[in-house]
Design an enzyme around this catalytic site. Sequence first.
Site, PDB file in Angstrom:
ATOM      1  N   ASN A  85      40.730  51.828  54.119  1.00  0.00           N
ATOM      2  CA  ASN A  85      41.312  50.977  53.077  1.00  0.00           C
ATOM      3  C   ASN A  85      42.374  51.672  52.232  1.00  0.00           C
ATOM      4  O   ASN A  85      42.899  51.094  51.291  1.00  0.00           O
ATOM      5  CB  ASN A  85      40.207  50.461  52.139  1.00  0.00           C
ATOM      6  CG  ASN A  85      39.296  49.465  52.822  1.00  0.00           C
ATOM      7  OD1 ASN A  85      38.753  49.755  53.878  1.00  0.00           O
ATOM      8  ND2 ASN A  85      39.125  48.309  52.234  1.00  0.00           N
ATOM      9  N   VAL A  92      46.561  50.425  48.962  1.00  0.00           N
ATOM     10  CA  VAL A  92      45.120  50.422  48.712  1.00  0.00           C
ATOM     11  C   VAL A  92      44.615  49.007  48.916  1.00  0.00           C
ATOM     12  O   VAL A  92      45.008  48.085  48.199  1.00  0.00           O
ATOM     13  CB  VAL A  92      44.796  50.908  47.282  1.00  0.00           C
ATOM     14  CG1 VAL A  92      43.290  50.874  47.045  1.00  0.00           C
ATOM     15  CG2 VAL A  92      45.341  52.312  47.059  1.00  0.00           C
ATOM     16  N   CYS A  93      43.751  48.812  49.906  1.00  0.00           N
ATOM     17  CA  CYS A  93      43.245  47.483  50.233  1.00  0.00           C
ATOM     18  C   CYS A  93      41.950  47.210  49.467  1.00  0.00           C
ATOM     19  O   CYS A  93      40.894  47.750  49.794  1.00  0.00           O
ATOM     20  CB  CYS A  93      42.993  47.369  51.733  1.00  0.00           C
ATOM     21  SG  CYS A  93      44.500  47.392  52.717  1.00  0.00           S
ATOM     22  N   LEU A  94      42.070  46.370  48.441  1.00  0.00           N
ATOM     23  CA  LEU A  94      40.920  45.974  47.641  1.00  0.00           C
ATOM     24  C   LEU A  94      41.075  44.506  47.265  1.00  0.00           C
ATOM     25  O   LEU A  94      42.166  44.069  46.892  1.00  0.00           O
ATOM     26  CB  LEU A  94      40.830  46.801  46.355  1.00  0.00           C
ATOM     27  CG  LEU A  94      40.201  48.192  46.419  1.00  0.00           C
ATOM     28  CD1 LEU A  94      40.333  48.872  45.067  1.00  0.00           C
ATOM     29  CD2 LEU A  94      38.748  48.131  46.841  1.00  0.00           C
ATOM     30  N   THR A  99      45.003  42.747  47.633  1.00  0.00           N
ATOM     31  CA  THR A  99      45.557  43.350  48.844  1.00  0.00           C
ATOM     32  C   THR A  99      44.596  43.258  50.023  1.00  0.00           C
ATOM     33  O   THR A  99      44.866  43.790  51.092  1.00  0.00           O
ATOM     34  CB  THR A  99      45.894  44.834  48.583  1.00  0.00           C
ATOM     35  OG1 THR A  99      44.746  45.480  48.012  1.00  0.00           O
ATOM     36  CG2 THR A  99      47.069  44.967  47.635  1.00  0.00           C
TER      37      THR A  99
END
Length: 449
Positions: A85, A92-94, A99
Amino acid sequence: MADQSIIRITKEIGELQKSSDLSIAVAFRDRDVRNVKALIIGPHETPYEFGFFEFSVKFNKEYPRKSPTVTGTTTNSGRCRFNPNIYASGKVCLSILGTWRGERGEEWSAAQGLESILLSIQSLMSSNPYENEPGFEDANQTHDKENQKNYIAKIRHETLRISIIQRLEEYLGITANGTVTPASESEYFDLDMDDENDMGGSAVPWEPFKDLCKRRFLWYYDSYLDTIKKAKEEVKDSQPFTRMPFEGASNSMDGKFNYTELEQRIRRIKAALDAEPEKWATEGISPRTKDTTVAVNLARQCEQIKESYKHSDVPHNVELVDNNPFVWNVTYFGRPMTNLDGGMFRIRLNFSPRFPEEQPRVKFLTSMFHHRIAADGTPCYFPNASRREDVKQHIDAIIEALEEEQPPYDPRTLVHPEAHKLYWGNPDERKMYNRQLRRSVQRSMEEDF
């Protein structure tokens, strides 16, 4: 709206800077509160352990109605993906950042803030980060276990190489061949020189966590060596990293293991950090420094603290070394009716001419076996963040760390692996810890003061 947004951001940053969380730090320049730097220190017992991971946080004018933009900057110039992530590009994949698609209720809300974002990122740095990859539950478990092991192994290596070693080498000016490039006099004496406007565009990069990372490196030095020792038993030098199924050509973590080299570099960093206080002491007696505000203030504080001990029940003593205000000796006497009773320990405090921007380096000259003191004598203590210029509160915080009878367990204070293991072990191990502590107290009276 804009003013309210800035008030909210400033308040959140202030609360984080005052908090006792040892794994998160934030900083911003006064003129640009919407652009924040954040540091997350990797959690204990994960492949990210005690690594220094930096992020850029940009707040928009709609904050907190809209989430800020967060970018990871510890990526080896965009070549290293540290997590399923956290991409090599810094993305930043959250779900709370919008995202990544999350479950209902996981999206951003104005009730969240900078701390919740950083804690969410920190939670990605788990003991098995491979599990963060979407579809993990449906993967072939037999093949997957090997991938998990391989992924953990290369994250551990790159955490040391990139987030710790490269960062500290840059801070210290250590070149590829191991030599140290001395800092210029302007860096020593002109404290405004990191401001771009003052330097006509040729600024020294703004590194708000430089001093923090140096001091934490000294805390965790033995843990880094332990990590290297264990990893050498699992992988061989020149063994290539295994590419994960979710890694792409420009979004991967590629390379080879070389723990022998990492150990050499770690030791060079330690030697360079140990040399810094000696350089400060020399700077402290130079004509350009001895009459500065910092020197005068430190000398005055020493006299005040010395006087305060004369009128207290505590017989501790403070004195300047060779009349140098940047080098102090503190003599600590163990509190009666404790395991420290009868002990007499000498502690050296070295101050930088840039104090309090650079915090003091503290070392026990008298050896003590204690779970809050590293093998080289570096104590793990927590000065009051809002009173960094007050030397007395540093000394008080050191003494509190020594004497605290029932401290809460906190793996972030792991500075002496052997003592930490015994102190937090079973009752027999705690007894063994107490015996070793008492021996060091008894030896302290025999050492030459």
